[in-house]
Design a protein around this motif. Structure first.
Motif, PDB file in Angstrom:
ATOM      1  N   VAL A   1       0.834  -1.204   0.000  1.00  0.00           N
ATOM      2  CA  VAL A   1       0.000   0.000   0.000  1.00  0.00           C
ATOM      3  C   VAL A   1       0.867   1.251   0.000  1.00  0.00           C
ATOM      4  O   VAL A   1       0.565   2.238  -0.688  1.00  0.00           O
ATOM      5  CB  VAL A   1      -0.950  -0.012   1.205  1.00  0.00           C
ATOM      6  CG1 VAL A   1      -1.737   1.294   1.286  1.00  0.00           C
ATOM      7  CG2 VAL A   1      -1.908  -1.187   1.108  1.00  0.00           C
ATOM      8  N   ALA A   2       1.977   1.222   0.755  1.00  0.00           N
ATOM      9  CA  ALA A   2       2.874   2.376   0.776  1.00  0.00           C
ATOM     10  C   ALA A   2       3.481   2.615  -0.601  1.00  0.00           C
ATOM     11  O   ALA A   2       3.643   3.758  -1.031  1.00  0.00           O
ATOM     12  CB  ALA A   2       3.979   2.166   1.818  1.00  0.00           C
ATOM     13  N   ALA A   3       3.818   1.545  -1.310  1.00  0.00           N
ATOM     14  CA  ALA A   3       4.363   1.697  -2.657  1.00  0.00           C
ATOM     15  C   ALA A   3       3.334   2.310  -3.601  1.00  0.00           C
ATOM     16  O   ALA A   3       3.658   3.149  -4.443  1.00  0.00           O
ATOM     17  CB  ALA A   3       4.831   0.342  -3.188  1.00  0.00           C
ATOM     18  N   ALA A   4       2.059   1.898  -3.469  1.00  0.00           N
ATOM     19  CA  ALA A   4       1.010   2.457  -4.321  1.00  0.00           C
ATOM     20  C   ALA A   4       0.703   3.898  -3.967  1.00  0.00           C
ATOM     21  O   ALA A   4       0.322   4.696  -4.833  1.00  0.00           O
ATOM     22  CB  ALA A   4      -0.247   1.601  -4.206  1.00  0.00           C
ATOM     23  N   ALA A   5       0.868   4.270  -2.691  1.00  0.00           N
ATOM     24  CA  ALA A   5       0.553   5.629  -2.248  1.00  0.00           C
ATOM     25  C   ALA A   5       1.721   6.589  -2.416  1.00  0.00           C
ATOM     26  O   ALA A   5       1.517   7.814  -2.372  1.00  0.00           O
ATOM     27  CB  ALA A   5       0.128   5.607  -0.776  1.00  0.00           C
ATOM     28  N   LEU A   6       2.932   6.072  -2.611  1.00  0.00           N
ATOM     29  CA  LEU A   6       4.117   6.925  -2.662  1.00  0.00           C
ATOM     30  C   LEU A   6       4.022   8.020  -3.726  1.00  0.00           C
ATOM     31  O   LEU A   6       4.345   9.184  -3.439  1.00  0.00           O
ATOM     32  CB  LEU A   6       5.366   6.066  -2.878  1.00  0.00           C
ATOM     33  CG  LEU A   6       6.693   6.825  -2.969  1.00  0.00           C
ATOM     34  CD1 LEU A   6       6.963   7.575  -1.663  1.00  0.00           C
ATOM     35  CD2 LEU A   6       7.837   5.873  -3.298  1.00  0.00           C
ATOM     36  N   PRO A   7       3.629   7.721  -4.986  1.00  0.00           N
ATOM     37  CA  PRO A   7       3.581   8.804  -5.984  1.00  0.00           C
ATOM     38  C   PRO A   7       2.699   9.962  -5.564  1.00  0.00           C
ATOM     39  O   PRO A   7       3.036  11.128  -5.797  1.00  0.00           O
ATOM     40  CB  PRO A   7       3.027   8.101  -7.234  1.00  0.00           C
ATOM     41  CG  PRO A   7       3.298   6.662  -7.036  1.00  0.00           C
ATOM     42  CD  PRO A   7       3.221   6.430  -5.564  1.00  0.00           C
ATOM     43  N   TYR A   8       1.581   9.659  -4.926  1.00  0.00           N
ATOM     44  CA  TYR A   8       0.643  10.701  -4.542  1.00  0.00           C
ATOM     45  C   TYR A   8       1.126  11.447  -3.297  1.00  0.00           C
ATOM     46  O   TYR A   8       0.880  12.651  -3.165  1.00  0.00           O
ATOM     47  CB  TYR A   8      -0.735  10.094  -4.325  1.00  0.00           C
ATOM     48  CG  TYR A   8      -1.208   9.333  -5.531  1.00  0.00           C
ATOM     49  CD1 TYR A   8      -1.658  10.000  -6.663  1.00  0.00           C
ATOM     50  CD2 TYR A   8      -1.155   7.945  -5.573  1.00  0.00           C
ATOM     51  CE1 TYR A   8      -2.074   9.308  -7.789  1.00  0.00           C
ATOM     52  CE2 TYR A   8      -1.568   7.249  -6.695  1.00  0.00           C
ATOM     53  CZ  TYR A   8      -2.018   7.925  -7.796  1.00  0.00           C
ATOM     54  OH  TYR A   8      -2.417   7.233  -8.912  1.00  0.00           O
TER      55      TYR A   8
END
Length: 856
Positions: free
Chosen positions: A587-594
């Protein structure tokens, strides 16, 4: 060459920026409107409208009882599988269908299946009566009179009515059980029962001549039954070419909602047809159909509809939400598959769903072909209405604009005080990694309540029993630690890192769009929306609009995550919560760009201070956490009225912290299991193996507070309580005699298993070197090679007396072999009584024998 005037260059840059901003804004608005439109037109709950009678839950459970309880385990090629085929054929004939059994032998690789299929269609006499009744009804209405020529033109057929040119729907289910010791109540006596209910309610209706039924044998051995029917289409009355849609009923005995498995293969339904089928099937339950997310992304689904798909026939599998046959915890081989776990209403619901699919299919002239392969997830079910080409165009435009934004980001980022200065990429990457770690840690705090309660209670997982309560406690804990970290670290970054970090964010978002385009196909629109929002935010000047779009960019992905959690279901979440750090990292990897985008585009509002103020005044105006970040202050600026207001940094932390403590503390009082959601425990009476006679307890969680009582000459009572999922108690009981005798004559091995009481199931295995080959065998078998050895496995059930096996092997002379026999008796030999609060017990027994032999 004379350089252009600075004013002209600036004018062209502004014009290019305006065009790019307009293009991104136009695409963003179009896609947003498209989403709003599809959400608005999503089908509402529909009332069931059908001329076919509703299925009977009582009749359905009677079929399940007969197949699962009386016949019992049905391994491929066994006498009990044959008995199940006889029962299905007899019931279909009773309802007026012309049914026949088709034996087959199919050998592929290390698997040889000798089994039987049952195929049926409405008999000619019954079809003629149906046509006559339809003609009489047609005379009473003009609409029916217009349809009468089509009905009467077919006329009564000789023999089976399947020779008609009208398209038909194949409704099918599997006969056998994958595990020899399983009674197969849910997998798949429930599917057979639903199929038989379809046959009963359709008998005598105008639709009876538009349906074909098939019960497949040896599904557990590589779907041999359905593959055999596809390879020999002449065995299906009327031929395979007449089938316009296949509906497979698989494990439909648990849950109150229908689930659909539409494998996205090359011959799957066209997108518009799939949406219509979803609406038709969902109408029987008044709600949307759920998809199986586990199998939707696989290239092959291990269900009996996949061979039909490969043959070019549109096909789907209908199951129910609580018994998805391919989810890890739905099949529950550890806990048994008995009739007491079957919900009769669920079987009837699946039967009505299959009838609805039949009515939908025969009402269409032609089912379309898919434009492109697509994949459907339960939380994206409405996205399938969006054409695949629209997704490609939107993703491509978003990525192209993203590349342009990366190139010109320096000219778009402005601050209230100064123009952005660049920093080194390594520094920005290091900061991005730190943001990722902080995100993962903050996400992990969501699991602190369950971790604390689990540490206190051992291996129990009360999350599965009370997901709502644990979610509230987790959100409170996560919110508290998020506020604490924001106080200590701040919520912004150094000014010179803004440019490279927004570039990194754009690159990561473009990678996310590409990944979704490859995996979820039309689902790539969601990250494309976020990327477009980021690009528009970069084009806007500092202000409310920029901040709004920057915070809006992650919304599509957040919505996707929420829908994913709801769609995947408790089974997946229960497993992933066992190792929450993995979920947190993902989840952190998916949220990192934002997160990088928000930090870079939406900096904290700087507090303007006067140079005449003291150093203590300066410190008092600096926001919490600024000691670990860098700020620049405009010289000579006057402080605003807002900056003079004093705030207590602990004002919000205290109540949120108390809320986290209170909600977590309440969880310690919750029981792990309740009667509505009992713990499942399998109790196996193990007879005379290497560990001695004993009673073994198995569960997915701790086994605590189980009371075992036994009578007889020496009555005893014991309380079983352990912090592990397995426990065994030594126990002596009078077990029936069982004997294994194996001999080797040349390359032919003969084995005989006899017992002093009726056996419910048995598995015989010949164990040898890895190069062991089977030349011929009297039973269905499979060869399993692992751990430096080969096992020739033959399963049987439903045979009276001794079990005899003859197998010819390619073993060299003098090679050492071993014959092993495992089985269970029809009656448990130990008279024990089990009790425990909120426990559900599955009782069974097992014996094990072994004998070495040598090739001569």
């Amino acid at each position: 060459m004379i350089p252009p005037p600075i004013g002209d260059s600036r004018h062209r840059t502004e014009r290019w920026s305006a065009r790019r901003r307009g293009a991104a804004l136009a695409v963003f608005l179009v896609l947003t409107a498209l989403f709003a439109y599809h959400l608005a037109v999503m089908p509402k709950a529909l009332a069931r409208q059908s001329s076919v009678p509703m299925a009977s839950a009582a009749a359905a459970i009677a079929h399940v009882r007969e197949i699962a309880s009386r016949i019992g385990p049905r391994p491929a090629g066994s006498a009990s599988e044959e008995a199940a085929a006889d029962y299905v054929a007899a019931k279909l004939a009773e309802y007026g269908y012309e049914a026949r059994k088709v034996s087959f032998v199919r050998t592929v690789g290390d698997v040889s299946a000798s089994s039987v299929n049952v195929v049926a269609a409405m008999s000619a006499a019954m079809s003629a009566a149906t046509l006559e009744a339809e003609a009489m009804s047609a005379a009473t209405s003009e609409a029916a009179a217009e349809a009468m020529p089509e009905a009467t033109a077919a006329g009564p057929a000789s023999g089976s009515n399947l020779s008609s040119d009208a398209g038909a729907v194949l409704i099918c289910a599997s006969l056998d059980t994958d595990l020899p010791e399983s009674k197969g109540a849910n997998d798949n006596a429930s599917g057979l029962a639903a199929m038989l209910e379809c046959a009963r309610v359709l008998a005598g209706s105008p639709l009876s001549d538009r349906v074909v039924f098939a019960a497949f044998g040896a599904t557990g051995m590589g779907r041999s039954g359905s593959k055999s029917l596809v390879e020999h289409p002449e065995e299906l009355p009327g031929g395979l070419g007449r089938i316009m849609l296949a509906v497979n009923l698989d494990s439909v005995g648990r849950g109150s909602r229908v689930a659909l498995i539409p494998w996205g293969g090359r011959m799957a339904l066209a997108r518009v047809d799939l949406v219509d089928l979803m609406r038709a099937v969902g109408a029987v339950q008044g709600s949307h159909v759920r998809f199986d997310p586990t199998t939707a992304v696989l290239s092959e689904v291990r269900a009996d509809h996949s061979p039909l798909l490969a043959a070019g026939i549109p096909a789907v599998t209908i199951t129910t939400e609580a018994s998805l046959p391919y989810a890890p915890e739905a099949y529950v081989p550890l806990l048994g598959d008995t009739i007491d776990s079957i919900e009769p209403a669920s079987v009837a619901l699946a039967s009505e769903a299959a009838v609805a699919a039949l009515e939908w299919a025969v009402g269409r002239d032609l089912l379309g072909r898919p434009e492109r392969p697509y994949m459907v997830l339960s939380f994206l079910r409405w996205i399938v209405m969006i054409p695949y080409t629209v997704s490609i165009v939107a993703a491509s435009i978003a990525v192209l604009l993203g590349v342009a934004s990366v190139a010109v980001a320096r000219t778009t980022l402005y601050d209230d005080l100064t123009r952005v200065r660049g920093a080194s990429i390594p520094s920005a990457m290091a900061t991005s990694l730190a943001v990722f770690v902080i995100l993962a840690v903050l996400l992990w705090t969501l699991f602190l309540p369950s971790a604390l309660v689990g540490a206190w209670r051992g291996l129990e997982r009360p999350w599965s029993a009370y997901p709502g309560a644990f979610a509230i406690a987790g959100v409170a804990a996560g919110l508290f630690f998020s506020m604490l970290v924001s106080r200590l670290m701040g919520v912004s970054i150094r000014e010179e890192l803004r440019l490279p970090m927004v570039q990194i964010s754009l690159i990561l978002q473009m990678g996310l769009v590409g990944f979704f385009l490859a995996v979820l196909r039309v689902g790539s629109i969601l990250p494309a929306l976020g990327l477009l929002a980021t690009e528009i935010a970069l084009e806007l000047p500092e202000g409310f609009a920029r901040r709004f779009l920057a915070w809006t960019a992650p919304v599509p992905m957040v919505w996707l995550g929420v829908r994913a959690g709801m769609g995947v279901g408790r089974e997946f979440l229960s497993d992933i919560l066992g190792v929450p750090i993995i979920l947190c990292l993902l989840v952190a990897a998916a949220a990192l760009p934002y997160a990088l985008e928000i930090l870079a585009i939406v900096p904290v509002q700087r507090r303007q201070v006067s140079s005449r103020r003291s150093f203590a005044d300066l410190l008092s105006d600096v926001p919490a956490g600024s000691i670990v970040r860098e700020y620049r202050y405009g010289l000579g600026a006057q402080s605003s009225s807002a900056s003079s207001r004093s705030t207590n940094p602990h004002a919000a932390l205290v109540p949120v912290g108390l809320l986290a403590v209170i909600t977590t503390g309440i969880l310690f009082a919750y029981p792990s299991y309740i009667p509505e959601n009992p713990q499942l425990v399998r109790v196996t009476q193990i007879l005379g193996d290497s560990g001695g006679e004993r009673i073994a307890f198995e569960s997915t969680d701790n086994i605590r507070n189980v009371i075992m009582s036994s009578g007889g000459a020496a009555p005893r009572q014991e309380t079983i309580s352990t912090r592990g999922p397995r426990f065994s108690v030594p126990f002596r009981f009078n077990a029936p005699s069982v004997r294994l005798h194996a001999t080797m004559a040349g390359t032919v091995l003969r084995a005989q298993l006899t017992a002093g009481d009726a056996m419910e199931w048995a598995v015989l295995e010949v164990v040898g070197s890895p190069d062991l080959q089977v030349i011929k065998c009297s039973r269905s078998y499979e060869v399993v090679r692992s751990d430096g050895e080969a096992r020739v496995r033959m399963a049987t059930a439903g045979e009276a007396g001794s079990v005899d096996v003859e197998v010819e092997l390619s073993a060299p002379e003098g090679a050492g072999l071993r014959v092993e026999a495992t089985g269970g008796f029809l009656r448990n030999p130990a008279g024990i009584a089990l009790s425990g609060a909120a426990k559900h017990f599955y009782e069974s027994n097992r014996f094990f024998l072994s004998q070495p032999v040598r090739a001569q």
